[in-house]
Design a protein around this motif. Sequence first.
Motif, mmCIF file in Angstrom:
data_model
loop_
_atom_site.group_PDB
_atom_site.id
_atom_site.type_symbol
_atom_site.label_atom_id
_atom_site.label_comp_id
_atom_site.label_asym_id
_atom_site.label_seq_id
_atom_site.Cartn_x
_atom_site.Cartn_y
_atom_site.Cartn_z
ATOM 1 N N ALA A 113 27.924 20.675 -14.025
ATOM 2 C CA ALA A 113 26.939 19.828 -13.532
ATOM 3 C C ALA A 113 25.566 20.379 -13.639
ATOM 4 N N THR A 114 25.413 21.268 -14.405
ATOM 5 C CA THR A 114 23.819 21.917 -14.614
ATOM 6 C C THR A 114 23.496 21.253 -15.760
ATOM 7 N N ARG A 115 22.111 21.016 -15.692
ATOM 8 C CA ARG A 115 21.497 20.302 -16.990
ATOM 9 C C ARG A 115 20.663 20.958 -17.710
ATOM 10 N N THR A 116 20.574 21.085 -18.952
ATOM 11 C CA THR A 116 19.453 21.772 -19.809
ATOM 12 C C THR A 116 18.818 20.329 -20.692
ATOM 13 N N GLY A 117 17.445 20.895 -20.854
ATOM 14 C CA GLY A 117 16.546 19.779 -21.350
ATOM 15 C C GLY A 117 15.220 20.189 -21.620
ATOM 16 N N HIS A 118 14.357 19.247 -21.929
ATOM 17 C CA HIS A 118 13.106 19.710 -22.355
ATOM 18 C C HIS A 118 12.380 20.235 -21.155
ATOM 19 N N PRO A 119 11.255 20.895 -21.383
ATOM 20 C CA PRO A 119 10.598 21.694 -20.423
ATOM 21 C C PRO A 119 9.826 20.647 -19.315
ATOM 22 N N ASP A 120 9.551 19.668 -20.104
ATOM 23 C CA ASP A 120 8.723 18.622 -18.968
ATOM 24 C C ASP A 120 9.802 17.798 -18.143
ATOM 25 N N LEU B 234 37.674 29.503 -10.311
ATOM 26 C CA LEU B 234 37.454 28.781 -11.778
ATOM 27 C C LEU B 234 36.974 27.483 -11.607
ATOM 28 N N ALA B 235 37.806 26.734 -10.800
ATOM 29 C CA ALA B 235 37.761 25.432 -10.795
ATOM 30 C C ALA B 235 36.396 25.024 -10.180
ATOM 31 N N ALA B 236 35.844 25.521 -9.164
ATOM 32 C CA ALA B 236 34.627 25.413 -8.558
ATOM 33 C C ALA B 236 33.679 25.909 -9.399
ATOM 34 N N LEU B 237 33.433 26.851 -9.916
ATOM 35 C CA LEU B 237 32.607 27.188 -11.035
ATOM 36 C C LEU B 237 32.548 26.339 -12.052
ATOM 37 N N SER C 75 24.792 23.713 -24.574
ATOM 38 C CA SER C 75 25.456 23.422 -23.102
ATOM 39 C C SER C 75 25.949 24.491 -22.416
ATOM 40 N N PRO C 76 26.001 24.236 -20.832
ATOM 41 C CA PRO C 76 26.366 25.304 -19.981
ATOM 42 C C PRO C 76 27.923 25.535 -20.214
ATOM 43 N N THR C 77 28.363 26.581 -20.416
ATOM 44 C CA THR C 77 29.742 27.094 -20.786
ATOM 45 C C THR C 77 30.518 27.923 -19.792
ATOM 46 N N VAL C 78 31.749 27.755 -19.484
ATOM 47 C CA VAL C 78 32.743 28.187 -18.938
ATOM 48 C C VAL C 78 33.794 28.690 -19.813
ATOM 49 N N VAL C 79 34.304 29.840 -19.922
ATOM 50 C CA VAL C 79 35.299 30.462 -20.821
ATOM 51 C C VAL C 79 36.218 31.410 -20.095
ATOM 52 N N SER C 80 37.488 30.997 -19.969
ATOM 53 C CA SER C 80 38.370 31.803 -19.046
ATOM 54 C C SER C 80 39.679 32.274 -20.002
ATOM 55 N N GLY C 81 40.715 33.025 -19.621
ATOM 56 C CA GLY C 81 41.990 33.459 -20.358
ATOM 57 C C GLY C 81 41.505 34.489 -21.167
ATOM 58 N N GLU D 147 36.460 26.121 -20.647
ATOM 59 C CA GLU D 147 36.748 25.199 -19.462
ATOM 60 C C GLU D 147 35.624 23.821 -19.526
ATOM 61 N N THR D 148 34.342 24.052 -19.980
ATOM 62 C CA THR D 148 33.411 23.087 -20.017
ATOM 63 C C THR D 148 32.352 23.662 -21.014
ATOM 64 N N GLY D 149 31.753 22.698 -21.697
ATOM 65 C CA GLY D 149 30.472 22.914 -22.455
ATOM 66 C C GLY D 149 31.071 23.451 -23.897
ATOM 67 N N GLY D 150 30.309 24.576 -24.639
ATOM 68 C CA GLY D 150 30.851 25.052 -25.701
ATOM 69 C C GLY D 150 30.328 24.398 -26.976
ATOM 70 N N HIS D 151 29.153 23.720 -26.956
ATOM 71 C CA HIS D 151 28.551 23.047 -28.164
ATOM 72 C C HIS D 151 27.265 22.984 -27.948
ATOM 73 N N GLN D 152 26.352 22.722 -28.820
ATOM 74 C CA GLN D 152 25.045 22.569 -29.041
ATOM 75 C C GLN D 152 24.565 21.182 -28.440
ATOM 76 N N VAL D 153 23.538 21.106 -27.791
ATOM 77 C CA VAL D 153 23.280 19.660 -27.055
ATOM 78 C C VAL D 153 22.037 19.016 -27.886
ATOM 79 N N GLY D 154 22.429 17.809 -28.403
ATOM 80 C CA GLY D 154 21.277 17.053 -29.153
ATOM 81 C C GLY D 154 21.077 17.545 -30.761
ATOM 82 N N ASP D 155 20.257 16.938 -31.210
ATOM 83 C CA ASP D 155 20.005 17.214 -32.736
ATOM 84 C C ASP D 155 18.631 17.697 -32.935
ATOM 85 N N LYS D 156 17.948 18.007 -31.693
ATOM 86 C CA LYS D 156 16.625 18.467 -31.946
ATOM 87 C C LYS D 156 16.271 19.636 -31.212
#
Length: 483
Positions: free
Chosen positions: A315-322, A306-309, A368-374, A354-363
């Motif tokens: 560290a994974t990025r999301t963003g514009h296709p260009d 879980l810690a490694a994942l 966000s890349p998200t991990v959920v445990s428990g 564990e990480t993420g869980g939200h929208q990224v940017g206002d456009k």
Amino acid sequence: MSEPGKLRNYINGAYTDAADGRTTEVIDPATGEVYATAPLSAAADVDKAMAAAAVAFESWRDTTPSVRQLALLRIADAVEARARELVDVECRDTGKPRGLTAAEEIPPMVDHIRFFAGAARLLEGKSAGEYLQGTTSFVRREPVGVCAQVAPWNYPMMTAVWKFAPAIAAGNSVVLKPSDTTPASTLLLAEIVGEVLRGLGLPTGVLNVICGDRETGSLMVEHPTPAMAAITGSVRAGIQVARSAAKDVKRVHLELGGKAPVVVFEDADIAAAVEGITAAGLFNAGQDCTAATRVLVQHELHDEFLAALTKAVAATRTGHPDDPDVQYGPLNNANQLAQVAGFVQRLPAHATIETGGHQVGDKGYFYSPTVVSGLKQDDEIIQNEVFGPVITVQRFTDEEQAVAFANDAQYALASSVWTRDHARAMRMSRRLDFGCVWINTHIPLVAEMPHGGFKKSGYGKDLSAYGFEDYTRIKHVMTATAG
């Protein structure tokens, strides 16, 4: 051709507007802004497309396999030659990263078309023989007729190829409807196919593409002309198609949702598992029915994994296709963004983000890349398909519990097992109730192997000789030989 900002149906080798002029807006998911309109096809448009397909079928079914092979090989070459153009329109409709789309979608599409070109000449059947004294019997495999096909928005051009290539290779003609949010690349593919067929002196109505919404798709399935309906989509859509097709006993081919279990045993190569699962869980923003988003980890390895994942996902990025450095783009549409966010917002108190869980940017529709445990086995996010960049992690104690947790879902499309124990891997491949079981990998597909599931993931196969045969019917011919 379609005009900039105005997409049109492609029927019988020509672009045409909807008969009543109605349109829908096509939105760029990276910006959330309208960039084009597409026809909102109604009954008159469906009639026109079905009529074109029916006329084309009369001559196309009588072409030899070698002619169909040649046409498909030329289509594959043309797709390859126009790859940049296809990537441009696909990324505008989907928001996918351009580099990944060019590298991960165009080559398989071309390969799959070429595979079905070869399959056109390799139909197999029982050999002719004397099974009743004084008679000889043999089996004919024939095209089923006009096929009504509906494709989804997560892989518009890839799924279009999976639909039309085996169908026309077998001698059928097609009316295909792309998703109303992603019509552009499918229309361009139809144009490419039409140009090739015209150049070979073959009927251009073999592949027709009409745009529209769910009602358009329903009209296609309910139309009296098609002999077969094929859809890749949600379970709800599949049930509706099967119900509509039952009214006149059409053949049905369904590739529906998935909730792939990813079973990681305590002896797994943790670095390889984390790398593979991160990539397979977040590719295309997790909008893949085989995505590695339901991870089951043996108790002894759980905390370290879980810690490694979590570190890799964060560290994974999301963003514009260009942007050449992003791993995935936005979710496809506003409704999908709301669906993914809703799953996370409704998490039970015992779950941990564990990480993420939200929208990224206002456009745009980035998440966000998200991990959920428990999580527990009966939690909503475990039982239902999220179709987004959200990876869940659960514990299991032993092999029996791993199998029980993995199979406890309404979907049965794909799964994977991560272990160094070959015997365990073989046991799991037998016991996992899914149409595909990967071992120490997850998500690769090849043209020669079937793709399709069980239970509410549908029936019928895409790809492979099995997928090709799904678009044929079997006829027994018996002749008297005595006297």
